[in-house]
Write a protein that holds these residues in place. Structure first.
Motif, PDB file in Angstrom:
ATOM      1  N   LEU A 141      26.309  49.610  42.326  1.00  0.00           N
ATOM      2  CA  LEU A 141      25.142  48.734  42.428  1.00  0.00           C
ATOM      3  C   LEU A 141      24.357  49.011  43.703  1.00  0.00           C
ATOM      4  O   LEU A 141      23.132  49.046  43.702  1.00  0.00           O
ATOM      5  CB  LEU A 141      25.594  47.273  42.399  1.00  0.00           C
ATOM      6  N   LYS A 142      25.070  49.201  44.798  1.00  0.00           N
ATOM      7  CA  LYS A 142      24.412  49.479  46.068  1.00  0.00           C
ATOM      8  C   LYS A 142      23.724  50.835  46.033  1.00  0.00           C
ATOM      9  O   LYS A 142      22.583  50.990  46.487  1.00  0.00           O
ATOM     10  CB  LYS A 142      25.445  49.436  47.196  1.00  0.00           C
ATOM     11  N   ALA A 143      24.409  51.835  45.479  1.00  0.00           N
ATOM     12  CA  ALA A 143      23.869  53.201  45.458  1.00  0.00           C
ATOM     13  C   ALA A 143      22.721  53.354  44.468  1.00  0.00           C
ATOM     14  O   ALA A 143      21.717  54.014  44.767  1.00  0.00           O
ATOM     15  CB  ALA A 143      24.983  54.187  45.127  1.00  0.00           C
ATOM     16  N   TRP A 144      22.840  52.739  43.295  1.00  0.00           N
ATOM     17  CA  TRP A 144      21.888  52.987  42.219  1.00  0.00           C
ATOM     18  C   TRP A 144      20.760  51.953  42.143  1.00  0.00           C
ATOM     19  O   TRP A 144      19.647  52.278  41.747  1.00  0.00           O
ATOM     20  CB  TRP A 144      22.608  53.032  40.875  1.00  0.00           C
ATOM     21  N   LEU A 145      21.069  50.702  42.515  1.00  0.00           N
ATOM     22  CA  LEU A 145      20.057  49.653  42.414  1.00  0.00           C
ATOM     23  C   LEU A 145      19.673  49.076  43.775  1.00  0.00           C
ATOM     24  O   LEU A 145      18.790  48.224  43.860  1.00  0.00           O
ATOM     25  CB  LEU A 145      20.545  48.538  41.485  1.00  0.00           C
ATOM     26  N   GLY A 146      20.347  49.536  44.823  1.00  0.00           N
ATOM     27  CA  GLY A 146      19.972  49.167  46.182  1.00  0.00           C
ATOM     28  C   GLY A 146      20.228  47.731  46.566  1.00  0.00           C
ATOM     29  O   GLY A 146      19.558  47.194  47.453  1.00  0.00           O
ATOM     30  N   VAL A 147      21.212  47.091  45.904  1.00  0.00           N
ATOM     31  CA  VAL A 147      21.484  45.684  46.217  1.00  0.00           C
ATOM     32  C   VAL A 147      22.963  45.469  46.535  1.00  0.00           C
ATOM     33  O   VAL A 147      23.836  46.136  45.975  1.00  0.00           O
ATOM     34  CB  VAL A 147      21.081  44.759  45.044  1.00  0.00           C
ATOM     35  N   PRO A 148      23.249  44.522  47.432  1.00  0.00           N
ATOM     36  CA  PRO A 148      24.654  44.178  47.699  1.00  0.00           C
ATOM     37  C   PRO A 148      25.191  43.286  46.587  1.00  0.00           C
ATOM     38  O   PRO A 148      24.425  42.679  45.822  1.00  0.00           O
ATOM     39  CB  PRO A 148      24.578  43.412  49.018  1.00  0.00           C
ATOM     40  N   LEU A 169      18.471  45.729  34.164  1.00  0.00           N
ATOM     41  CA  LEU A 169      19.357  45.733  35.329  1.00  0.00           C
ATOM     42  C   LEU A 169      18.551  45.695  36.615  1.00  0.00           C
ATOM     43  O   LEU A 169      18.919  45.010  37.572  1.00  0.00           O
ATOM     44  CB  LEU A 169      20.267  46.958  35.294  1.00  0.00           C
ATOM     45  N   SER A 170      17.459  46.447  36.641  1.00  0.00           N
ATOM     46  CA  SER A 170      16.606  46.461  37.835  1.00  0.00           C
ATOM     47  C   SER A 170      16.011  45.081  38.090  1.00  0.00           C
ATOM     48  O   SER A 170      15.957  44.620  39.242  1.00  0.00           O
ATOM     49  CB  SER A 170      15.487  47.497  37.672  1.00  0.00           C
ATOM     50  N   VAL A 175      17.249  42.155  37.163  1.00  0.00           N
ATOM     51  CA  VAL A 175      18.329  41.269  37.626  1.00  0.00           C
ATOM     52  C   VAL A 175      18.680  41.576  39.080  1.00  0.00           C
ATOM     53  O   VAL A 175      18.847  40.660  39.897  1.00  0.00           O
ATOM     54  CB  VAL A 175      19.575  41.398  36.718  1.00  0.00           C
ATOM     55  N   ALA A 176      18.787  42.857  39.400  1.00  0.00           N
ATOM     56  CA  ALA A 176      19.154  43.247  40.757  1.00  0.00           C
ATOM     57  C   ALA A 176      18.164  42.709  41.785  1.00  0.00           C
ATOM     58  O   ALA A 176      18.549  42.291  42.882  1.00  0.00           O
ATOM     59  CB  ALA A 176      19.241  44.767  40.854  1.00  0.00           C
ATOM     60  N   GLN A 177      16.893  42.698  41.443  1.00  0.00           N
ATOM     61  CA  GLN A 177      15.862  42.277  42.395  1.00  0.00           C
ATOM     62  C   GLN A 177      15.626  40.769  42.401  1.00  0.00           C
ATOM     63  O   GLN A 177      15.062  40.245  43.371  1.00  0.00           O
ATOM     64  CB  GLN A 177      14.546  42.992  42.074  1.00  0.00           C
ATOM     65  N   ASN A 178      16.065  40.067  41.364  1.00  0.00           N
ATOM     66  CA  ASN A 178      15.681  38.658  41.245  1.00  0.00           C
ATOM     67  C   ASN A 178      16.834  37.668  41.185  1.00  0.00           C
ATOM     68  O   ASN A 178      16.600  36.464  41.381  1.00  0.00           O
ATOM     69  CB  ASN A 178      14.795  38.476  40.009  1.00  0.00           C
ATOM     70  N   ALA A 179      18.052  38.098  40.903  1.00  0.00           N
ATOM     71  CA  ALA A 179      19.184  37.172  40.909  1.00  0.00           C
ATOM     72  C   ALA A 179      19.464  36.716  42.341  1.00  0.00           C
ATOM     73  O   ALA A 179      19.278  37.475  43.299  1.00  0.00           O
ATOM     74  CB  ALA A 179      20.416  37.836  40.309  1.00  0.00           C
TER      75      ALA A 179
END
Length: 354
Positions: free
Chosen positions: A149-156, A128-129, A131-135
């Motif tokens: 997603l915003k709270a836990w992985l820091g992505v919009p 998940l991390s 994907v969150a950083q690279n999608a």
């Protein structure tokens, strides 16, 4: 525009297959070049694996390695403009890895379990991390999931609601009588539950409501996994999973009330379909259910056992007669879902070519 959809086993019953078929078929009819690809050939061919083998693949990553290479090879052969992957911990992970390697933009579609469950798994959380950083973009099926997603992985992320085809699902009153006869049902109120039943579905509520349901006909339409079979009271009738949409529409229409108890949820297609059929839906106050249902306006949202009891009583006593009509009028339709995806694809395409 050519889009390669990377998906888990599309033959598996459940809401994900429904969602993938709905959106890809609609986009094909709109003239897009849509290719649906499942890198899990073994699952599609019903190849069985021992628990030890599956655990070994999970620990070593060999399965994801193989699936990712298959996605790379498929993408190299069809040369898509965009990759779309479903589930951050499986197909979307492979799509993101392949997209980064081939420099193709990727839309990762998060659905429910990938955040509600896999985020907490030592086997899956790193995916998940990644994907969150690279999608290129991430979509969710609930505002709650976007917030996580915003709270836990820091992505919009972009919330795109599931939808329903109202030309397929509507109140099919004329066929209800024969359907009830086919199942030997009486004139007592019918309470229906639909879908695949697993621990996250929260069906333990049926035990709490047993006294309130004992004078009603409670039917489970779907597949009950072994892990939750003991939670189902013996008086409840189980009807095998219905794949024929015409039959499914009548099954919804035969119900006086549809229950959707969930401990966690994405945005269930069964609720959208029931609402399209003008059914009164009583659901847990979680996930995408909160985006679909306005309490006491187009359905009921419940937290406590008392709220479930009260909602059931109101629905059965016909004090919620307009709720079914409001439910159908309020739900997102396929055109809305497709347009949001098209807008996202267009935006990504413009950025890619600038």
């Amino acid at each position: 525009m050519k889009i390669l959809y990377v998906v888990p086993n599309p033959q598996r019953i459940g809401g994900l297959s429904t969602s993938i078929n709905r959106i890809t078929n609609f986009l094909k009819n709109k003239g897009l070049d849509i290719i649906v690809f499942c890198p899990d050939f073994e699952a599609q061919n019903n190849s069985s694996k021992s628990e030890m083998m599956m655990m070994k693949e999970l620990l070593t990553g060999t399965m994801m390695q193989v699936h990712t290479q298959r996605v790379i090879e498929k993408a190299e052969s069809v040369i898509p403009d965009i990759l779309v992957g479903y589930y951050g911990s499986s197909a979307a992970y492979c799509a993101t890895a392949a997209g980064k390697f081939l420099d193709i933009p990727v839309v990762a579609c998060f659905r429910g379990n990938d955040i509600n469950r896999d985020f907490f798994s030592s086997f899956h959380s790193h995916k998940l991390s990644f994907v969150a950083q690279n999608a290129t973009a991430i979509t969710t099926v609930s505002t709650e999931m976007s917030k996580k997603l915003k709270a836990w992985l820091g992505v919009p992320s972009c919330f795109i609601s599931n939808s329903v085809d109202k030309s397929i699902f509507y109140n099919s009153k004329k066929d209800v009588a024969s359907f009830k006869r086919s199942l030997n049902l009486s004139e007592a109120p019918i309470i229906g539950l639909f879908g695949v039943f697993k621990p996250s579905r929260g069906i333990e509520i049926l035990q709490y409501l047993e006294n309130d349901l004992n004078d009603k006909q409670v039917l489970i339409f779907g597949h009950v996994r072994a892990s939750v079979q003991k939670q189902i009271p013996s008086h409840i009738k189980i009807v095998p999973y219905i794949t024929d949409k015409d039959v499914l529409r009548v099954a919804y229409s035969a119900c006086d009330v549809v229950l959707q108890p969930s401990n966690f949820d994405g945005m269930p297609n069964v609720v959208l379909e029931a609402m399209a059929c003008e059914r009164v839906v009583i659901a847990s106050n979680t996930g995408g259910l909160k985006d679909l249902i306005q309490h006491r306006q187009n359905g009921f949202l419940c937290r406590t056992q008392e709220e479930w009891k009260e909602a059931l009583e109101l629905a059965i006593q016909n004090k919620a007669s307009n709720i079914g009509v409001e439910a159908r009028n309020s739900i997102p339709v396929i055109e809305q879902e497709a347009n949001e995806f098209l807008n996202l694809f267009t935006e990504i395409s413009k950025k890619t070519h600038n």
